[in-house]
Design an enzyme around this catalytic site. Structure first.
Site, mmCIF file in Angstrom:
data_model
loop_
_atom_site.group_PDB
_atom_site.id
_atom_site.type_symbol
_atom_site.label_atom_id
_atom_site.label_comp_id
_atom_site.label_asym_id
_atom_site.label_seq_id
_atom_site.Cartn_x
_atom_site.Cartn_y
_atom_site.Cartn_z
ATOM 1 N N TYR A 18 140.505 0.287 -45.383
ATOM 2 C CA TYR A 18 140.709 1.583 -44.718
ATOM 3 C C TYR A 18 139.308 2.158 -44.508
ATOM 4 C CZ TYR A 18 142.241 6.386 -43.874
ATOM 5 O OH TYR A 18 142.455 7.622 -43.325
ATOM 6 N N LEU B 142 133.737 -7.570 -38.812
ATOM 7 C CA LEU B 142 133.316 -8.745 -39.562
ATOM 8 C C LEU B 142 134.303 -9.896 -39.369
ATOM 9 C CD1 LEU B 142 131.315 -10.041 -41.474
ATOM 10 C CD2 LEU B 142 132.503 -8.919 -43.393
ATOM 11 N N TYR C 65 136.601 8.173 -49.057
ATOM 12 C CA TYR C 65 136.412 6.780 -48.662
ATOM 13 C C TYR C 65 135.541 6.047 -49.682
ATOM 14 C CZ TYR C 65 134.266 2.803 -46.272
ATOM 15 O OH TYR C 65 133.776 1.559 -45.966
#
Length: 281
Positions: A63, A13, A127
């Site tokens: 992350y 991005l 995550y």
């Protein structure tokens, strides 16, 4: 001149925003990679933000190693939760507009209809849990912030599913791709343009928004579209997730409902095939 700080400058991005930046010379763009913005050390991060003094922050840094996060929980939470908390605090204190990028992995995948922003979250991997903790901290410390949840991001830059499929389809005669995880891909260039549309809009409506390209597909169907546009001869087979075990579980269904962002910011979101074609031009 307003100064825009983009964290995660070398990511998909961030890289797409860098491509668009020259079209918007009315802003001063600061593209910060890990050497400029240190998301895993809060003391250093605070000093860096004070030095840059942005007016707008696109927090694209994260992350993102989903499987690795299972054994690097502390690092995942440092970057995806604690750094976000600090950025949110700093931006609220200094009246900075903050757009923070999140993920469909905050959901458990048990839905069978497109997920809206009010849907209950329930991450099934580290995550996802770290990103959800970041969302909560962001909204708590800066109620004026915007969070954008996105899914299956790909781009000409960085590592992603499309580039992996392009490589494998040229190297191998046959590959298998999971066919029981459903969602919609996001072309990072489309999302980048949407971020700029939001900051240029006279409306700044805080809260969570969903963004991905239109369409409801499995990874297998996504692979078939990549094969089609690339003109590859590789044979693509569909397999269940159980046949391809990974350290981190993935949500089986994470299709995002985009009505809120389309209505409030008048966005025309392309179908995934329309955007995927651009990767092959």
């Amino acid at each position: 001149m307003e100064r825009i700080l983009v964290t995660g400058a070398n990511g998909q991005l961030g890289s797409e925003l860098a491509v668009l930046a020259s079209n918007y010379p009315e802003y001063e763009w600061i593209f910060a990679d890990r050497t400029t913005i240190t998301l895993n050390d809060l003391e250093i991060l605070k000093g860096q933000l004070e030095h840059i003094q942005p007016n707008i922050i696109f927090n694209c840094g994260a992350y993102t190693a989903v499987d690795k996060a299972e054994t690097e929980k502390e690092l995942a939470f440092a970057v995806n939760h604690l750094a976000v908390e600090l950025i949110a605090k700093y931006s609220f204190k200094n009246n900075i507009r903050l757009i923070h990028i999140s993920t469909d992995y905050v959901f458990d995948g048990s839905s069978s209809i497109a997920l809206n922003e009010e849907e209950e979250t329930n991450p099934i991997n580290i995550y996802g849990a770290s990103k959800r903790a970041g969302e909560i901290a962001c909204l708590k410390e800066n109620p004026n912030s915007i969070i954008i949840r996105t899914s299956w991001v790909y781009s000409k830059f960085g590592n992603n599913f499309v580039k992996t499929m392009q490589r494998l389809m040229q190297e191998k005669e046959a590959i298998n791709v999971v066919n029981d995880q459903v969602g919609s891909p996001t072309y990072a260039a489309d999302l980048a343009q949407s971020l700029i549309t939001i900051i240029k809009s006279p409306n700044w409506i805080p809260g969570i928004y969903n963004y991905s390209n239109e369409g409801e597909i499995s990874w297998y169907e996504f692979a078939l579209s990549i094969k089609e546009f690339g003109g590859y001869n590789c044979n693509v087979g569909g397999i269940p997730s159980a046949s391809y075990p990974t350290p981190a579980k993935r949500p089986e269904f994470s299709l995002l409902d985009k009505n809120k962002i389309k209505t409030i910011y008048n966005l025309d979101i392309p179908n995934y095939k329309e955007s995927l074609k651009k990767m092959f031009i």
